[in-house]
Design a protein around this motif. Sequence first.
Motif, PDB file in Angstrom:
ATOM      1  N   LYS A 158       0.992  -1.223   0.148  1.00 47.26           N
ATOM      2  CA  LYS A 158       0.097  -0.014  -0.145  1.00 47.26           C
ATOM      3  C   LYS A 158       0.823   1.282   0.012  1.00 47.26           C
ATOM      4  N   TYR A 161       0.131   7.338  -1.146  1.00 48.09           N
ATOM      5  CA  TYR A 161      -0.419   8.293  -2.292  1.00 48.09           C
ATOM      6  C   TYR A 161      -1.622   7.303  -3.120  1.00 48.09           C
ATOM      7  N   GLU A 162      -2.114   6.294  -2.617  1.00 47.29           N
ATOM      8  CA  GLU A 162      -2.760   5.382  -3.318  1.00 47.29           C
ATOM      9  C   GLU A 162      -4.112   6.087  -3.664  1.00 47.29           C
ATOM     10  N   ASN A 163      -4.307   6.933  -3.043  1.00 49.52           N
ATOM     11  CA  ASN A 163      -5.835   7.598  -3.477  1.00 49.52           C
ATOM     12  C   ASN A 163      -5.605   9.040  -4.228  1.00 49.52           C
ATOM     13  N   ILE A 164      -4.353   9.106  -4.560  1.00 45.72           N
ATOM     14  CA  ILE A 164      -4.091  10.401  -5.702  1.00 45.72           C
ATOM     15  C   ILE A 164      -4.038   9.590  -6.803  1.00 45.72           C
ATOM     16  N   GLU A 165      -4.800  10.320  -7.725  1.00 47.54           N
ATOM     17  CA  GLU A 165      -4.907   9.324  -9.118  1.00 47.54           C
ATOM     18  C   GLU A 165      -3.455   9.752  -9.910  1.00 47.54           C
ATOM     19  N   ASN A 198      -1.771   6.383  -8.446  1.00 50.81           N
ATOM     20  CA  ASN A 198      -1.959   5.889  -7.170  1.00 50.81           C
ATOM     21  C   ASN A 198      -1.017   5.220  -6.479  1.00 50.81           C
TER      22      ASN A 198
END
Length: 242
Positions: A158, A161-165, A198
Motif C-alpha cells: 500500500k 499516495y494510493e488515493n491520488i490519481e 495511485n
Amino acid sequence: MKNQIEYKVWAKYALFSDPIMRVGGEKYSYQIPTYEALKGITESIYWKPSIIWYIDRVRIVNKIESQSVGIKTLKYNERNKEKKSDLSMYSYLRDVEYHVVAHFEFNENRPDLKKDWNVNKHSAIAKRSLNSGGRRDIFLGTRECQGYVAPFSFNEGKSYYENIEEMYFGTMVHGVDYPDESKDGNFNIRFCRPIMKNGIIEFERPEDIEIVRLLRKYDKKEFNKNNFKNVEATYDEIFGGE
C-alpha cells in the motif's frame, strides 16, 4: 515470470541527486528514485555481465519528506586560502520505503557470453541473493545512505499516495546508457517525465525514451583471451612467481 524479482527496499535516508543542483557544490534529492538508482540497487542484489536488469515499476510507500543537513566538504574555490573546507547543504529524503518489480534480459551486446544465457540459473541465484539481503551493500543514491532489501510481493503493498490519481514530477534523469548495453555503443544520458498513479510509477524501457543526450562516444571493449590475464599470471607478475 522466471526472470523477475519483487522486493522492498528501505532506508533512513536517501539522496537521488538532481544534477542541476550540484553545480554549486550542494546536493538536492529528487522526490522519487530514478530508474538508474533502482537499477543499481537491483544490480547490488545480483548481477552478471551477461544480463541486463530492467525496472518495471515502483511503489512509493511512505510520505515524501526531506531533511537538510549541513555538510563540510573540501574547499570549492580559492577565494579564501585560509579556509580549508566549505559548508554545503545536502537535502535528503528521510524514512523511505519502495516496492520494486524488476526483470532481467540477456545482454545481446555480449554474444561472447551466450553460453551463460540460462534463465533458470540466473533466476535461482537472484532469488537466493535477494533472500540473503543482496550480494553487495545496498545504498540509495549515495554511499552514506545505507539501505536494506528483502523479498516482498508487489500486489500486497500500500502507498501513502494510493488515493491520488496522478502526480507529476517534471523532467528528471531516467538513467545512463553504457557502451556495452546501448544500441549505438555510446555513453548516453536519458531524461523522462514520470507520472505517479495511485502511488505507483510505471517506468519506460530505456530504448523507448525520447529525450537522450550523447555524453561521449566509446568503443565497446571486447573480452577475449588476448586482453585479460588469469589470476595466476597476474600473481606471478607481481610477486615474481614466488
